[in-house]
Design a protein around this motif. Structure first.
Motif, short mmCIF file in Angstrom:
data_model
loop_
_atom_site.label_atom_id
_atom_site.label_comp_id
_atom_site.label_asym_id
_atom_site.label_seq_id
_atom_site.Cartn_x
_atom_site.Cartn_y
_atom_site.Cartn_z
N ALA A 9 63.18 -21.09 -27.59
CA ALA A 9 62.32 -22.16 -27.07
C ALA A 9 63.02 -23.50 -27.03
N ARG A 10 62.88 -24.17 -25.90
CA ARG A 10 63.39 -25.53 -25.72
C ARG A 10 62.25 -26.37 -25.16
N VAL A 11 62.00 -27.50 -25.77
CA VAL A 11 60.96 -28.41 -25.29
C VAL A 11 61.64 -29.59 -24.61
N VAL A 12 61.25 -29.85 -23.37
CA VAL A 12 61.90 -30.90 -22.58
C VAL A 12 60.87 -31.92 -22.14
N ALA A 62 71.56 -30.14 -19.38
CA ALA A 62 70.27 -30.77 -19.05
C ALA A 62 69.24 -30.50 -20.14
N LEU A 63 69.24 -29.30 -20.68
CA LEU A 63 68.32 -28.98 -21.78
C LEU A 63 68.55 -29.92 -22.96
N THR A 64 69.79 -30.24 -23.22
CA THR A 64 70.11 -31.17 -24.32
C THR A 64 69.74 -32.59 -23.94
N ARG A 65 70.09 -32.98 -22.73
CA ARG A 65 69.85 -34.35 -22.27
C ARG A 65 68.36 -34.68 -22.22
N LEU A 66 67.55 -33.69 -21.85
CA LEU A 66 66.12 -33.90 -21.63
C LEU A 66 65.27 -33.42 -22.81
N ALA A 67 65.89 -33.09 -23.92
CA ALA A 67 65.14 -32.59 -25.07
C ALA A 67 64.09 -33.60 -25.53
N ALA A 68 62.90 -33.09 -25.80
CA ALA A 68 61.83 -33.95 -26.30
C ALA A 68 62.12 -34.35 -27.74
N SER A 69 61.39 -35.33 -28.21
CA SER A 69 61.55 -35.77 -29.59
C SER A 69 61.17 -34.65 -30.55
N ALA A 70 61.63 -34.77 -31.80
CA ALA A 70 61.30 -33.76 -32.81
C ALA A 70 59.79 -33.63 -32.99
N GLU A 71 59.10 -34.75 -32.94
CA GLU A 71 57.64 -34.72 -33.10
C GLU A 71 56.99 -33.96 -31.95
N TRP A 131 54.87 -30.39 -31.82
CA TRP A 131 53.53 -30.31 -31.19
C TRP A 131 53.45 -29.11 -30.25
N TRP A 132 54.49 -28.92 -29.44
CA TRP A 132 54.50 -27.82 -28.48
C TRP A 132 54.66 -26.47 -29.18
N LEU A 133 55.46 -26.40 -30.21
CA LEU A 133 55.61 -25.13 -30.93
C LEU A 133 54.31 -24.74 -31.62
N ASP A 134 53.58 -25.72 -32.13
CA ASP A 134 52.28 -25.43 -32.73
C ASP A 134 51.30 -24.96 -31.67
N ARG A 135 51.35 -25.59 -30.51
CA ARG A 135 50.48 -25.16 -29.41
C ARG A 135 50.83 -23.75 -28.97
N LEU A 136 52.12 -23.46 -28.90
CA LEU A 136 52.56 -22.11 -28.56
C LEU A 136 52.01 -21.09 -29.55
N ARG A 137 52.07 -21.42 -30.82
CA ARG A 137 51.56 -20.52 -31.85
C ARG A 137 50.07 -20.27 -31.67
N ARG A 138 49.30 -21.33 -31.46
CA ARG A 138 47.85 -21.18 -31.30
C ARG A 138 47.50 -20.36 -30.07
N CYS A 139 48.19 -20.62 -28.96
CA CYS A 139 47.90 -19.88 -27.73
C CYS A 139 48.34 -18.42 -27.84
N HIS A 140 49.40 -18.17 -28.58
CA HIS A 140 49.83 -16.79 -28.82
C HIS A 140 48.75 -16.05 -29.59
N GLU A 141 48.10 -16.71 -30.55
CA GLU A 141 47.00 -16.12 -31.29
C GLU A 141 45.82 -15.79 -30.37
N VAL A 142 45.57 -16.70 -29.40
CA VAL A 142 44.50 -16.45 -28.42
C VAL A 142 44.80 -15.17 -27.63
N LEU A 143 46.04 -15.03 -27.19
CA LEU A 143 46.41 -13.82 -26.43
C LEU A 143 46.30 -12.56 -27.29
#
Length: 326
Positions: free
Chosen positions: A12-15, A297-306, A310-322
């Motif tokens: 996973a990469r968050v951009v 580009a993945l490195t250049r456009l990487a989102a902040s750690a915060e 946030w996105w990884l937590d959202r991914l976890r919650r949505c994975h639970e929904v599925l």
């Protein structure tokens, strides 16, 4: 069953992609990308969507990354330019970013803008594109029926290809379609398909002349194709302000359609200052092949750690929904 959460987070990469112009309230578009056996996919429901709605977007991403997709019937997808709700004077500047596009979709009915602003913007597009250019407008369901009828009359002189989601509900779309049918301006449905628990309701109600479909909100390419077949209406494939990875999923959907009679709304990479790969239109089209993100580009456009957390937590919650759905 969806793949294990660990299989998604491993790559996973968050951009965060900066935009040239604010678009539907967005200045920076965030997305979570991951790689599966079939290639890279994108999970990017808008931040205001709840987990149940966002989980459908995750299902689409998993489908694209983990499962073989329908065979393409074409290798190039013609696309439209997209004009945000900008001042009319800026229209030529924005159109220049959409190389060779013969169609423009113009955002209208934006909060804080007037119908006079919309008329001026559409007029500027017509002047820039000339009589042979195609112009479609998108109100994102912001008008009631009377407002929509008045606006269509005000904009009809610019030879509209169609008006997209002028009103919010299926009943309103059906009434408006009846009112403006004599003008020969088709009505297209977008939110009434992708945000509905019954995406076929608009077709059954004869509330639209064509559908705007998007791969992520509809749960993936296979499900979107099933909706197209069942609806029996012409379609335009569009993006949800996707990165280049998401655009390649939209292009794969457009490539798999039995017929493709309209330019697609998949040229939105030109709205970004930077992207994970280059999917800007060339000669009015984009390729249908998959995108591999540029590591730099993945490195250049990487989102902040915060924001990554946030996105990884959202991914976890949505994975639970599925998991619960399955």
């Amino acid at each position: 069953m969806p793949p294990a959460l660990a299989d998604l987070t491993a790559s996973a990469r968050v951009v965060a992609l900066p935009m040239h112009t604010r678009f539907r309230g967005v200045d920076t578009r965030e997305a979570l990308l991951f790689e599966g056996p079939e290639g890279w996919a994108e999970f990017s429901p808008f931040v205001e969507y709840d987990d149940d709605e966002a989980a459908t977007w995750l299902a689409a991403a998993i489908d694209f990354a983990w499962r073989p997709q329908p065979a393409p019937l074409r290798d190039r997808i013609p696309v439209n330019a997209t004009i945000p709700a900008i001042d009319a004077a800026r229209v030529p500047e924005v159109l220049e970013r959409f190389a060779g596009c013969r169609t423009a979709k113009v955002k209208v009915a934006e909060p804080g803008r007037t119908l006079a602003d919309d008329v001026a913007r559409v007029r500027a597009v017509r002047e820039a594109m000339g009589p042979e250019g195609r112009i479609r407008i998108d109100a994102n369901g912001a008008w009631n029926v009377d407002e929509a009828e008045h606006a269509v009359h005000a904009l009809a002189e610019f030879d509209l290809e169609y008006v997209e989601q002028p009103c919010a509900t299926v009943a309103e779309l059906a009434e408006l379609r009846t009112r403006v049918k004599y003008m020969g301006i088709p009505v297209a449905a977008d939110e009434s398909v992708r945000k509905s628990s019954d995406p076929l309701a608009v077709a059954r109600a004869k509330a639209a002349d064509l559908l705007v479909i998007k791969a992520q909100p509809l749960g993936g390419i296979t499900h979107a194709l099933q909706i197209v077949t069942a609806a029996g209406l012409p379609v335009v494939v569009s993006s949800a302000l996707d990165t280049a990875v998401g655009l390649s999923q939209g292009a794969a959907l457009a490539a798999a359609l039995p017929t493709l009679d309209h330019d697609c709304g998949l040229g939105t990479a030109s709205l970004f200052v930077d992207d994970v790969a280059d999917r800007r239109p060339v000669d009015g089209a984009i390729p249908a092949e998959r995108v591999i993100p540029d590591p730099a580009a993945l490195t250049r456009l990487a989102a902040s750690a915060e924001r990554r957390e946030w996105w990884l937590d959202r991914l976890r919650r949505c994975h639970e929904v599925l998991d619960r759905r399955d």
